[in-house]
Design a protein around this motif. Sequence first.
Motif, mmCIF file in Angstrom:
data_model
loop_
_atom_site.group_PDB
_atom_site.id
_atom_site.type_symbol
_atom_site.label_atom_id
_atom_site.label_comp_id
_atom_site.label_asym_id
_atom_site.label_seq_id
_atom_site.Cartn_x
_atom_site.Cartn_y
_atom_site.Cartn_z
ATOM 1 N N LYS A 195 -16.704 5.291 -9.182
ATOM 2 C CA LYS A 195 -16.044 4.050 -8.736
ATOM 3 C C LYS A 195 -14.792 4.388 -7.934
ATOM 4 C CE LYS A 195 -17.496 1.107 -12.532
ATOM 5 N NZ LYS A 195 -17.107 0.865 -13.901
ATOM 6 N N LEU A 196 -14.091 5.421 -8.406
ATOM 7 C CA LEU A 196 -12.864 5.847 -7.724
ATOM 8 C C LEU A 196 -13.168 6.347 -6.299
ATOM 9 C CD1 LEU A 196 -9.780 6.380 -8.252
ATOM 10 C CD2 LEU A 196 -10.436 8.739 -8.796
ATOM 11 N N VAL A 197 -14.259 7.072 -6.153
ATOM 12 C CA VAL A 197 -14.657 7.556 -4.821
ATOM 13 C C VAL A 197 -14.805 6.368 -3.877
ATOM 14 C CG1 VAL A 197 -16.510 8.686 -3.492
ATOM 15 C CG2 VAL A 197 -15.831 9.624 -5.706
ATOM 16 N N ASN A 198 -15.513 5.350 -4.340
ATOM 17 C CA ASN A 198 -15.750 4.164 -3.521
ATOM 18 C C ASN A 198 -14.431 3.475 -3.162
ATOM 19 O OD1 ASN A 198 -16.050 1.018 -3.640
ATOM 20 N ND2 ASN A 198 -18.010 1.777 -2.892
ATOM 21 N N LYS A 199 -13.572 3.327 -4.159
ATOM 22 C CA LYS A 199 -12.316 2.597 -3.953
ATOM 23 C C LYS A 199 -11.401 3.346 -2.967
ATOM 24 C CE LYS A 199 -8.431 0.949 -6.777
ATOM 25 N NZ LYS A 199 -7.425 1.975 -6.517
ATOM 26 N N VAL A 200 -11.203 4.636 -3.234
ATOM 27 C CA VAL A 200 -10.265 5.412 -2.391
ATOM 28 C C VAL A 200 -10.801 5.501 -0.960
ATOM 29 C CG1 VAL A 200 -9.226 7.692 -2.032
ATOM 30 C CG2 VAL A 200 -9.366 6.738 -4.337
ATOM 31 N N GLU A 201 -12.099 5.764 -0.825
ATOM 32 C CA GLU A 201 -12.655 5.913 0.523
ATOM 33 C C GLU A 201 -12.477 4.635 1.322
ATOM 34 O OE1 GLU A 201 -15.589 6.129 3.817
ATOM 35 O OE2 GLU A 201 -15.401 4.611 2.283
ATOM 36 N N ARG A 202 -12.721 3.486 0.679
ATOM 37 C CA ARG A 202 -12.644 2.223 1.432
ATOM 38 C C ARG A 202 -11.214 1.884 1.818
ATOM 39 N NH1 ARG A 202 -16.593 -1.467 -2.062
ATOM 40 N NH2 ARG A 202 -15.966 -3.133 -0.642
ATOM 41 N N GLU A 203 -10.263 2.226 0.931
ATOM 42 C CA GLU A 203 -8.855 1.989 1.298
ATOM 43 C C GLU A 203 -8.482 2.863 2.490
ATOM 44 O OE1 GLU A 203 -7.465 1.042 -3.275
ATOM 45 O OE2 GLU A 203 -6.850 2.932 -2.353
ATOM 46 N N GLU A 204 -8.887 4.126 2.427
ATOM 47 C CA GLU A 204 -8.559 5.069 3.503
ATOM 48 C C GLU A 204 -9.284 4.706 4.798
ATOM 49 O OE1 GLU A 204 -6.392 7.634 3.492
ATOM 50 O OE2 GLU A 204 -5.800 7.063 1.467
ATOM 51 N N TRP A 205 -10.480 4.166 4.652
ATOM 52 C CA TRP A 205 -11.324 3.890 5.817
ATOM 53 C C TRP A 205 -10.644 2.923 6.800
ATOM 54 C CZ3 TRP A 205 -15.229 6.146 8.042
ATOM 55 C CH2 TRP A 205 -15.860 5.464 9.086
ATOM 56 N N THR A 206 -10.140 1.827 6.259
ATOM 57 C CA THR A 206 -9.553 0.807 7.122
ATOM 58 C C THR A 206 -8.419 1.397 7.946
ATOM 59 O OG1 THR A 206 -9.981 -0.573 5.211
ATOM 60 C CG2 THR A 206 -8.811 -1.622 7.015
ATOM 61 N N LYS A 207 -7.561 2.185 7.280
ATOM 62 C CA LYS A 207 -6.440 2.816 8.006
ATOM 63 C C LYS A 207 -6.978 3.799 9.045
ATOM 64 C CE LYS A 207 -4.441 3.970 3.905
ATOM 65 N NZ LYS A 207 -3.838 5.051 3.151
ATOM 66 N N ALA A 208 -7.969 4.586 8.627
ATOM 67 C CA ALA A 208 -8.480 5.656 9.496
ATOM 68 C C ALA A 208 -9.093 5.102 10.781
ATOM 69 C CB ALA A 208 -9.502 6.497 8.737
ATOM 70 N N VAL A 209 -9.776 3.951 10.692
ATOM 71 C CA VAL A 209 -10.408 3.382 11.894
ATOM 72 C C VAL A 209 -9.329 2.956 12.890
ATOM 73 C CG1 VAL A 209 -11.761 1.420 12.768
ATOM 74 C CG2 VAL A 209 -12.556 2.690 10.784
ATOM 75 N N ASP A 210 -8.284 2.284 12.395
ATOM 76 C CA ASP A 210 -7.197 1.857 13.291
ATOM 77 C C ASP A 210 -6.548 3.063 13.964
ATOM 78 O OD1 ASP A 210 -7.721 -0.685 12.553
ATOM 79 O OD2 ASP A 210 -6.027 -0.882 11.158
ATOM 80 N N GLU A 211 -6.287 4.092 13.153
ATOM 81 C CA GLU A 211 -5.654 5.298 13.710
ATOM 82 C C GLU A 211 -6.558 5.980 14.738
ATOM 83 O OE1 GLU A 211 -3.294 6.202 9.608
ATOM 84 O OE2 GLU A 211 -4.605 7.806 10.361
ATOM 85 N N ALA A 212 -7.851 6.045 14.421
ATOM 86 C CA ALA A 212 -8.796 6.725 15.330
ATOM 87 C C ALA A 212 -8.848 5.993 16.669
ATOM 88 C CB ALA A 212 -10.185 6.779 14.699
ATOM 89 N N LYS A 213 -8.854 4.668 16.608
ATOM 90 C CA LYS A 213 -8.942 3.884 17.842
ATOM 91 C C LYS A 213 -7.717 4.132 18.719
ATOM 92 C CE LYS A 213 -10.413 -0.509 19.115
ATOM 93 N NZ LYS A 213 -10.545 -1.920 18.908
ATOM 94 N N GLU A 214 -6.577 4.128 18.068
ATOM 95 C CA GLU A 214 -5.340 4.328 18.812
ATOM 96 C C GLU A 214 -5.290 5.734 19.426
ATOM 97 O OE1 GLU A 214 -1.884 2.997 16.712
ATOM 98 O OE2 GLU A 214 -0.602 4.138 18.085
ATOM 99 N N ARG A 215 -5.655 6.710 18.608
ATOM 100 C CA ARG A 215 -5.643 8.101 19.122
ATOM 101 C C ARG A 215 -6.644 8.291 20.245
ATOM 102 N NH1 ARG A 215 -6.960 12.593 15.087
ATOM 103 N NH2 ARG A 215 -7.386 13.754 16.981
#
Length: 340
Positions: free
Chosen positions: A269-289
């Motif tokens: 459950k923790l894998v799912n939770k942490v990945e999804r929290e990180e995912w949203t940030k990572a997509v925004d950062e990737a787009k900007e970069r």
Amino acid sequence: MRSFKKLSCFALTAVISVTLLAGCGGDENESKQIIRIGHNQSSEHPTHIALTAFEEYIEEKLGDKYSVEVYPSELLGSQTDMVQLTQTGAINFCVASNAILETFSKNYEIFNLPYLFVNPEAYHAVMDDTGITDKLFKSTAKAGFEAVTWIDAGTRNFYTVKKPIERPADLSGMKIRVQQSPTNVEMMRLLGGSATPMGFGDVYTALQSNIIDGAENNELALTNNGHGDVCKYYSYDMHQMVPDILIGNYSFLEKLPQEERDVFEEGFKLVNKVEREEWTKAVDEAKERAEKEQGVQFYYPDVQPFMDACKPLHETVLSKNPDIKPIYDAIQEYNDRFAE
Ligand code: GCU
């Protein structure tokens, strides 16, 4: 990349031998069971961050018995190799895209259908509904593995080297890398492009050497995997939301005593939770970069012609595999609920 991949077989052998040698040396790992988890993303990727959280959690709760080792970047082989290693128990877990799981169990076809979900909210709600996923996730015992949780891999879109994809006709004559799944190959045929299935680790070199004209993936492929260094046009046609799946060796999971299994379940459950929290940030950062550092341009084409071209695939897959119809129907209920 190729020589790197050949090396990965040696890496796995080396990893296992070193671990065994460490065991013989009488250090504190001697009595511990090593749990190996492989994936194909970099160590900055949300998947790796989430698996590192899992490692910490398991070692905090059951550290006297288990030591968890997470291997990123295809160190243990391609995703297909890692699924096979998980099946035999050579490693305990790996992350596989739902796309390639369809070659191990046909029912995974369902989540590879293009335009299956009306939006990410419907997609997330379906994947969180264990009434929908449980039967599928537990259906592969005979194949030697079980799915233990899903993780977000965003929305897949086309990106290309020479010109943007603004309508399906733009794909005509283009060789586009797809994941190794018959559904993806058929999707590309319907869209008018030429599908070139290959493993993820081979895509960068194939783009760079003009073996392919483009690929399709989420925004992180541009930055984390460097595809944006070669492909400057990224078009939001939104054709798929394909989850990644954490799978575990079946007999390893079955043999866990119940109180340990409970701890592992919390860890999943923790894998799912942490990945999804990180995912949203990572997509925004990737787009900007991608935009600022790699000069990638983002396009927002009319999605309808892409949807119309792909739609017959739903009927084809459902008629060949009626077992997935109940899941398909349940998904339509979520689509109705979440449609704007
Ligand atoms: C995404 C996904 C991976 C997959 C890759 C691919 O990055 O998260 O699991 O391997 O796409 O296109 O192969």
